[in-house]
Design an enzyme around this catalytic site. Structure first.
Site, PDB file in Angstrom:
ATOM      1  N   ASP A 162       0.868  -1.176   0.000  1.00 35.74           N
ATOM      2  CA  ASP A 162       0.000   0.000   0.000  1.00 35.74           C
ATOM      3  C   ASP A 162       0.904   1.225   0.000  1.00 35.74           C
ATOM      4  OD1 ASP A 162      -1.850   2.022   0.390  1.00 35.74           O
ATOM      5  OD2 ASP A 162      -3.010   0.913   1.877  1.00 35.74           O
ATOM      6  N   ARG A 190       0.009   4.378  -0.563  1.00 37.55           N
ATOM      7  CA  ARG A 190      -0.705   5.641  -0.386  1.00 37.55           C
ATOM      8  C   ARG A 190      -0.103   6.467   0.748  1.00 37.55           C
ATOM      9  NH1 ARG A 190      -6.709   3.360   0.005  1.00 37.55           N
ATOM     10  NH2 ARG A 190      -5.542   1.836   1.258  1.00 37.55           N
TER      11      ARG A 190
END
Length: 221
Positions: A145, A147
Site C-alpha cells: 500500500d 498511499r
C-alpha cells in the site's frame, strides 16, 4: 506515477510539507450525486506530490466539526461500478452524508493503493491466479500500500479544516493525519459492502491491511 512512501512519526524522513499547500482555485458545480446541491470543488498548489487531487466541499453548520472522507481514486469502482472492490459504494455513502450534513470528500489520485491504473489491472490478473491484493502489488515490485495521506493533510490545512471527524474503516488514515497536525476527534466507520465477488478482497483488507470491518460476519449488505 509512484508516490513517495509515507514514513511513521519519529523517523527522520517523516513528511513535513503540509504547511506549504495553498488553495489554487474554487469552482461551484451542481452535483446530481449530492442531491443536486451546489458543491465547491477546490484545487491546490504546493502539495507534497504532483497529483491533481481535489476537494469536494459542502458547508457544515456553525461550530460543527466537518465530516471528512479521504477517498483514493478507483476508476473501475467509482466510474464503472466494478464489484471487485467496495470503492464505489463507499464514495456514494460519503456523498450521501455530505448531502445531509455537509462535509468534505478529498478525492486522492492514488489509484490502486498508489501503484496506478495499469498496475492495478495487472494486479487483478494476479488475483485471478490466487494472490490477494497485497501479494499482487508486491509481486509487481510495488509496496503493498503506497498511499501517502500527508497530501490529504496538506489539503485540509489549506482549507483550514484542521479539526475533523473522519469517515473510514482504515485506521492508518487517522494515524497519518494526526502525524501531520490534523486533529481527528472522531472516527466513523463506513458500511461494509460485501458481495460474493469482493469477499476475498475485503477479507484481505481486514486481515492484512488492518481495516476495521466488523460487519463482514453479518453477510451481504
Amino acid at each position: 506515477m509512484r508516490y513517495a512512501k509515507w514514513t511513521r512519526p519519529g523517523t527522520d524522513a517523516t513528511a513535513t510539507a503540509t504547511a506549504t499547500a495553498t488553495v489554487r482555485a474554487r469552482v461551484r458545480v451542481t452535483m446530481a450525486r449530492v442531491g443536486g446541491r451546489s458543491t465547491e470543488l477546490v484545487t491546490f498548489s504546493g502539495l507534497p506530490d504532483d497529483g491533481e487531487h481535489v476537494a469536494c466541499v459542502l458547508p457544515t453548520g456553525p461550530g460543527v466539526t466537518p465530516l471528512v472522507r479521504l477517498h483514493s481514486e478507483c476508476l473501475t469502482g467509482d466510474l464503472f461500478g466494478s464489484e471487485r472492490c467496495d470503492c464505489g459504494p463507499q464514495l456514494d455513502e460519503a456523498l450521501a452524508h455530505m448531502e445531509k450534513e455537509g462535509g468534505t470528500v478529498l478525492y486522492l489520485r492514488q489509484e490502486g493503493r498508489g501503484i496506478g491504473l495499469y498496475n492495478k489491472l495487472d494486479a487483478y490478473v494476479l488475483q485471478d491466479q490466487g494472490l490477494d491484493t497485497f501479494e499482487a502489488n508486491r509481486f509487481l515490485g510495488r509496496g503493498s500500500d503506497e498511499r501517502d495521506y500527508g497530501v490529504a493533510a496538506a489539503m485540509l490545512h489549506a482549507l483550514g479544516q484542521t479539526r475533523v471527524r473522519l469517515l473510514t474503516n482504515n485506521p492508518d488514515k487517522a494515524v497519518q493525519l494526526r502525524a501531520h497536525g490534523i486533529e481527528v476527534v472522531e472516527v466513523l466507520p463506513t458500511r461494509v459492502y460485501l458481495t460474493d465477488e469482493n469477499a476475498r478482497y475485503l477479507s484481505a483488507k481486514a486481515e492484512i491491511g488492518g481495516h476495521t470491518l466488523n460487519a463482514l460476519a453479518e453477510g451481504v449488505s
